[in-house]
Design a protein around this motif. Structure first.
Motif, PDB file in Angstrom:
ATOM      1  N   LEU A 133      -2.198   0.413 -27.259  1.00 47.17           N
ATOM      2  CA  LEU A 133      -2.464  -0.252 -25.987  1.00 47.17           C
ATOM      3  C   LEU A 133      -2.890  -1.703 -26.158  1.00 47.17           C
ATOM      4  O   LEU A 133      -3.350  -2.333 -25.212  1.00 47.17           O
ATOM      5  CB  LEU A 133      -3.526   0.527 -25.200  1.00 47.17           C
ATOM      6  CG  LEU A 133      -3.167   1.985 -24.891  1.00 47.17           C
ATOM      7  CD1 LEU A 133      -4.206   2.597 -23.982  1.00 47.17           C
ATOM      8  CD2 LEU A 133      -1.782   2.099 -24.279  1.00 47.17           C
ATOM      9  N   THR A 135      -0.903  -5.159 -23.874  1.00 48.75           N
ATOM     10  CA  THR A 135      -0.148  -4.506 -22.815  1.00 48.75           C
ATOM     11  C   THR A 135       0.340  -5.539 -21.817  1.00 48.75           C
ATOM     12  O   THR A 135       0.014  -6.718 -21.888  1.00 48.75           O
ATOM     13  CB  THR A 135      -1.020  -3.478 -22.077  1.00 48.75           C
ATOM     14  OG1 THR A 135      -2.044  -4.186 -21.375  1.00 48.75           O
ATOM     15  CG2 THR A 135      -1.632  -2.477 -23.027  1.00 48.75           C
ATOM     16  N   ARG A 167       2.495   5.890 -17.864  1.00 52.68           N
ATOM     17  CA  ARG A 167       1.581   4.773 -17.984  1.00 52.68           C
ATOM     18  C   ARG A 167       1.546   4.280 -19.425  1.00 52.68           C
ATOM     19  O   ARG A 167       1.454   5.080 -20.350  1.00 52.68           O
ATOM     20  CB  ARG A 167       0.184   5.190 -17.504  1.00 52.68           C
ATOM     21  CG  ARG A 167       0.130   5.330 -15.979  1.00 52.68           C
ATOM     22  CD  ARG A 167      -0.858   6.389 -15.527  1.00 52.68           C
ATOM     23  NE  ARG A 167      -0.850   6.556 -14.086  1.00 52.68           N
ATOM     24  CZ  ARG A 167      -0.005   7.356 -13.417  1.00 52.68           C
ATOM     25  NH1 ARG A 167       0.894   8.050 -14.079  1.00 52.68           N
ATOM     26  NH2 ARG A 167      -0.067   7.439 -12.103  1.00 52.68           N
ATOM     27  N   PHE A 168       1.657   2.964 -19.589  1.00 49.25           N
ATOM     28  CA  PHE A 168       1.667   2.302 -20.886  1.00 49.25           C
ATOM     29  C   PHE A 168       2.921   2.618 -21.706  1.00 49.25           C
ATOM     30  O   PHE A 168       2.887   2.572 -22.935  1.00 49.25           O
ATOM     31  CB  PHE A 168       0.413   2.643 -21.700  1.00 49.25           C
ATOM     32  CG  PHE A 168      -0.875   2.205 -21.067  1.00 49.25           C
ATOM     33  CD1 PHE A 168      -1.209   0.868 -20.976  1.00 49.25           C
ATOM     34  CD2 PHE A 168      -1.759   3.133 -20.543  1.00 49.25           C
ATOM     35  CE1 PHE A 168      -2.403   0.458 -20.393  1.00 49.25           C
ATOM     36  CE2 PHE A 168      -2.956   2.738 -19.953  1.00 49.25           C
ATOM     37  CZ  PHE A 168      -3.278   1.392 -19.880  1.00 49.25           C
ATOM     38  N   ASP A 195       3.087  -0.779 -16.749  1.00 49.50           N
ATOM     39  CA  ASP A 195       2.437   0.013 -15.703  1.00 49.50           C
ATOM     40  C   ASP A 195       3.450   0.938 -15.015  1.00 49.50           C
ATOM     41  O   ASP A 195       3.853   0.717 -13.878  1.00 49.50           O
ATOM     42  CB  ASP A 195       1.785  -0.909 -14.664  1.00 49.50           C
ATOM     43  CG  ASP A 195       0.486  -1.508 -15.166  1.00 49.50           C
ATOM     44  OD1 ASP A 195       0.049  -1.145 -16.264  1.00 49.50           O
ATOM     45  OD2 ASP A 195      -0.093  -2.343 -14.449  1.00 49.50           O
ATOM     46  N   ASN A 221      -0.741   2.008 -12.356  1.00 45.95           N
ATOM     47  CA  ASN A 221      -1.389   2.443 -13.596  1.00 45.95           C
ATOM     48  C   ASN A 221      -2.894   2.384 -13.392  1.00 45.95           C
ATOM     49  O   ASN A 221      -3.538   1.380 -13.674  1.00 45.95           O
ATOM     50  CB  ASN A 221      -0.984   1.571 -14.779  1.00 45.95           C
ATOM     51  CG  ASN A 221      -1.567   2.076 -16.097  1.00 45.95           C
ATOM     52  OD1 ASN A 221      -2.330   3.036 -16.124  1.00 45.95           O
ATOM     53  ND2 ASN A 221      -1.220   1.418 -17.190  1.00 45.95           N
ATOM     54  N   ARG A 230      -5.401   1.561 -16.515  1.00 38.74           N
ATOM     55  CA  ARG A 230      -5.550   0.274 -17.186  1.00 38.74           C
ATOM     56  C   ARG A 230      -6.965  -0.259 -16.995  1.00 38.74           C
ATOM     57  O   ARG A 230      -7.450  -0.374 -15.870  1.00 38.74           O
ATOM     58  CB  ARG A 230      -4.530  -0.737 -16.657  1.00 38.74           C
ATOM     59  CG  ARG A 230      -4.543  -2.038 -17.435  1.00 38.74           C
ATOM     60  CD  ARG A 230      -3.468  -2.992 -16.946  1.00 38.74           C
ATOM     61  NE  ARG A 230      -2.134  -2.473 -17.201  1.00 38.74           N
ATOM     62  CZ  ARG A 230      -1.513  -2.494 -18.369  1.00 38.74           C
ATOM     63  NH1 ARG A 230      -2.129  -3.010 -19.421  1.00 38.74           N
ATOM     64  NH2 ARG A 230      -0.295  -2.004 -18.511  1.00 38.74           N
ATOM     65  N   GLU A 254      -7.590  -4.637 -20.704  1.00 41.06           N
ATOM     66  CA  GLU A 254      -6.210  -4.332 -21.066  1.00 41.06           C
ATOM     67  C   GLU A 254      -5.197  -5.046 -20.183  1.00 41.06           C
ATOM     68  O   GLU A 254      -4.000  -4.810 -20.297  1.00 41.06           O
ATOM     69  CB  GLU A 254      -5.962  -2.815 -20.978  1.00 41.06           C
ATOM     70  CG  GLU A 254      -6.737  -2.018 -22.000  1.00 41.06           C
ATOM     71  CD  GLU A 254      -6.664  -0.515 -21.742  1.00 41.06           C
ATOM     72  OE1 GLU A 254      -6.990   0.245 -22.669  1.00 41.06           O
ATOM     73  OE2 GLU A 254      -6.289  -0.105 -20.622  1.00 41.06           O
ATOM     74  N   ASN A 306       1.271  -7.249 -16.643  1.00 39.13           N
ATOM     75  CA  ASN A 306       0.527  -6.174 -15.979  1.00 39.13           C
ATOM     76  C   ASN A 306      -0.863  -6.722 -15.657  1.00 39.13           C
ATOM     77  O   ASN A 306      -1.811  -6.526 -16.413  1.00 39.13           O
ATOM     78  CB  ASN A 306       0.404  -4.937 -16.887  1.00 39.13           C
ATOM     79  CG  ASN A 306       1.748  -4.308 -17.166  1.00 39.13           C
ATOM     80  OD1 ASN A 306       2.256  -3.519 -16.393  1.00 39.13           O
ATOM     81  ND2 ASN A 306       2.337  -4.670 -18.293  1.00 39.13           N
ATOM     82  N   ALA A 315      -6.392  -4.603 -13.534  1.00 37.11           N
ATOM     83  CA  ALA A 315      -7.037  -3.373 -14.000  1.00 37.11           C
ATOM     84  C   ALA A 315      -7.000  -2.349 -12.873  1.00 37.11           C
ATOM     85  O   ALA A 315      -6.957  -2.692 -11.691  1.00 37.11           O
ATOM     86  CB  ALA A 315      -8.474  -3.664 -14.403  1.00 37.11           C
TER      87      ALA A 315
END
Length: 676
Positions: free
Chosen positions: A31, A34, A381-382, A462, A482, A485, A489, A494, A497
């Motif tokens: 991660l 990202t 996700r990710f 995401d 996502n 997050r 990150e 992306n 958060a």
């Protein structure tokens, strides 16, 4: 939160919601850097403030121009939308709604007979034999290929993603909470028969209405229960693809969890296998009661793919879905399947050259140098954004394109903070993709596409879902959300958060060539309510309270090259109060980033498709799982739906019938182009 707590969460109303919530936990351990990190670095102080403080704070500091997408000119009151319709009002209720001046007719419902000898649908006496001749459940992708020059006859190609047992079968209830004790072999076979896809011939009558031609010999069902398929490409025949039932590693029965898809330039249908991991089962448990993979040679690969998910009980009655008995069967799912809808006897082909992951969409285009290009997202996700470029060039004679999907290069995207996107080749021997790192051949690279992309340093995204290319070298990437997050990150691509609402990225490939290995990227919109500062949404200032949306999922261009977006908020629609629906989104000029609501679903439904005919006068939409998702948020209902007590009985509104996933045909009253 572990599986047990998710299943018993009082806010989760059905198995599909629990399944999605569990998948909210990423399987990607890499991660660092990202897309959120990249976005934060890509845009300067002004955009970071906008993303962190939201629209209200940004406009206080920088004025209304802060709301416009980064490459757009300032919107003006004199700008005129290219989409000619009166915007629909947002909301959420038991019915579907369409903009004034348009008709939305239900064409196909779950259980409708599609073959001449099919029985009429009897919801209280379902059988697998009947379902194999009836329209399947949870219609997702919709494609159309014409059979005449006028485009008034053609074949509709529809994916069936998954089933909702609690509203599908009487008296059953949620099976994930009961250990699947109610799931018999007969019910499981009905579920399997309701998965997969449908090909059905339809025709437009003199009154402008479309109808199913039930007697057509081209009508067929494709299912994981009984449809024989071929594996081709570099992974076909590899030892990791071989099973007791198929020691050759070149043949497989069926396809499942077919989400978005695509149509090739020569008229074949591409079915994307998405959340295949949830159908696999194990009886082996560790000391904590979790699946024990210690005995499996592919344990690291299984963990990265989330196998076995155990969200369906198929492995209790079908050995091939039990990894204790057929440990390599999961390697035969997670591919893109090509179907020739005009040749019902032709076996569908799983193309391993396109990689194995949770495919969301496989939209095609032809590059400026004649190559086939396919954009594909890995909906987790990710996880990553991919594209495939054929070695050969496209012919518009179908039988001359047989090698294009098996002979080419698969790439994964790295989004850099300077606004560039680099397509990294997933080719054995390139960089870390060597035997020393666990990739003994190109087959290993493709079977473990996720692990190979990890090794190359692709950008974790995401939830990349559908991606739509346009002929000028532009592509639009739907990043649904996502919520996992963290603040540390975020990156350039992306930017938020706990990204509950998603965003859309625009890619411009170098030289306007979709086969290019480098391009540039920018954010078209950040989704969510622009009136709530902490959301950090980004829209054109002309967007009304009806026009903003959350969780972009599928997308399509109409005959005039205009972009349309469908949404999938899942059980989280209560955070917006809006049903999922279809939105017209401007991508050019003064109104870039301006969105208008055109169609909205009944409560609990997700909008899929969309697909326009070549003349722009017909739009096919798919409403799946109506009456299921987030029904605890519906005022006046506020409980989970069941077969006997659903939040809506759309589209029949028959007290003896549960809600039924359906395909809807949209036309303009009196005829003419949609939004024209």
């Amino acid at each position: 939160m572990d599986r047990k707590h998710i299943i018993n969460d009082p806010e989760i109303g059905n198995k599909a919601e629990a399944y999605e919530a569990f998948d909210d936990i990423p399987t990607n351990p890499h991660l660092e850097n990202t897309i959120g990190d990249v976005i934060a670095a890509r845009y300067g102080r002004r955009e970071v403030l906008r993303g962190m403080l939201g629209v209200s704070a940004a406009t206080t500091l920088f004025g209304t121009s802060a709301l416009v997408a980064p490459t757009a000119a300032k919107a003006s009151q004199q700008s005129e939308s290219r989409y000619k319709f009166d915007e629909l009002t947002w909301g959420n209720d038991e019915k579907h709604h369409i903009a004034k001046g348009y008709e939305a007719d239900v064409l196909l419902r779950w259980g409708d007979p599609i073959m001449a000898d099919a029985p009429e649908f009897d919801v209280m006496n379902q059988t697998a034999a009947a379902q194999l001749k009836q329209f399947g459940y949870n219609n997702d992708y919709v494609g159309f290929t014409p059979l005449n020059a006028e485009g008034t006859r053609g074949l509709l190609c529809v994916n069936h993603e998954y089933t909702n047992e609690e509203v599908m079968f009487p008296g059953l209830g949620r099976q994930d909470k009961q250990g699947f004790t109610g799931m018999t072999r007969d019910l499981i076979d009905i579920e399997m028969a309701a998965h997969g896809g449908t090909v059905v011939e339809i025709a437009k009558g003199a009154d402008g209405k479309w109808a199913v031609l039930r007697d057509s010999t081209l009508n067929r069902r494709i299912t994981p229960l009984d449809t024989a398929m071929i594996l081709d490409g570099p992974a076909a025949g590899h030892a990791r693809m071989q099973t007791k039932a198929d020691p050759s590693g070149t043949a497989v029965i069926g396809t499942l969890n077919n989400c978005a898809g695509g149509m090739t330039p020569w008229g074949t249908w591409l079915m994307a296998e998405e959340n295949f991991h949830g159908y696999f089962w194990t009886d082996a448990r560790d000391a904590d009661g979790k699946p024990d993979l210690s005995a499996h040679a592919d344990a690291a690969s299984m963990k990265r793919y989330g196998v076995p998910g155990g969200w369906y009980a198929w492995g209790q009655h079908h050995d091939r879905f039990n990894i204790d008995k057929e440990p390599q069967e999961p390697n035969r799912f997670g591919w893109v399947v090509e179907v020739d809808p005009r040749t019902p006897d032709a076996k569908p082909v799983k193309h391993t050259a396109l990689g194995r992951f949770r495919h969301e969409g496989c939209e095609t285009t032809v590059s400026s140098d004649g190559k086939l290009v396919i954009y594909m997202g890995d909906d987790n996700r990710f996880d990553y954004q991919y594209k495939y470029v054929s070695n050969g060039t496209v012919s518009y004679t179908a039988d001359q394109n047989t090698d294009l999907l098996s002979d080419g290069t698969l790439y994964v995207a790295r989004f850099d903070a300077d606004g560039s996107v680099h397509w990294l080749p997933l080719v054995h021997g390139t960089g870390p993709l060597t035997a020393e790192n666990g990739f003994a051949s190109q087959a290993d690279v493709l079977i473990d596409t996720r692990l190979a992309a990890d090794a190359l340093g692709a950008t974790p995204m995401d939830r990349p879902e559908d991606a739509q290319p346009r002929g000028d070298g532009t592509a639009y990437i739907m990043l649904t959300n996502n919520t996992r997050r963290k603040a540390d990150e975020i990156n350039a691509a992306n930017p938020r958060a706990k990204n509950t609402f998603g965003h859309i990225i625009e890619i411009k490939e170098d030289g306007d060539n979709h086969a290019a290995i480098k391009g540039t990227w920018s954010i078209l919109v950040k989704c969510g309510d622009p009136e709530i500062a902490e959301v950090g949404a980004q829209w054109n200032p002309e967007t009304s309270e009806n026009g903003w949306f959350a969780s972009p999922d599928n997308c399509a261009f109409d005959a005039d090259g205009r972009l349309w977006i469908s949404t999938d908020q899942g059980s989280k629609w209560g955070k917006t109060g809006k049903s999922d629906g279809l939105y017209a989104l401007e991508t050019e000029g003064d109104l870039r980033g301006h969105s208008k609501l055109f169609f909205r679903c009944p409560v609990g439904g997700e909008l899929c498709g969309p697909y326009f005919t070549d003349d722009g006068e017909t739009l096919f939409l798919a409403v799946q799982h109506p009456g299921t998702d987030g029904t605890k948020s519906l005022k006046g209902f506020e409980r989970a739906s069941t077969f006997e007590d659903p939040a809506t009985r759309w589209p029949d509104f028959d007290p003896k019938m549960p809600p039924r996933p359906s395909v809807v045909v949209v036309t303009k009253t009196g005829g003419g182009k949609i939004a024209g």
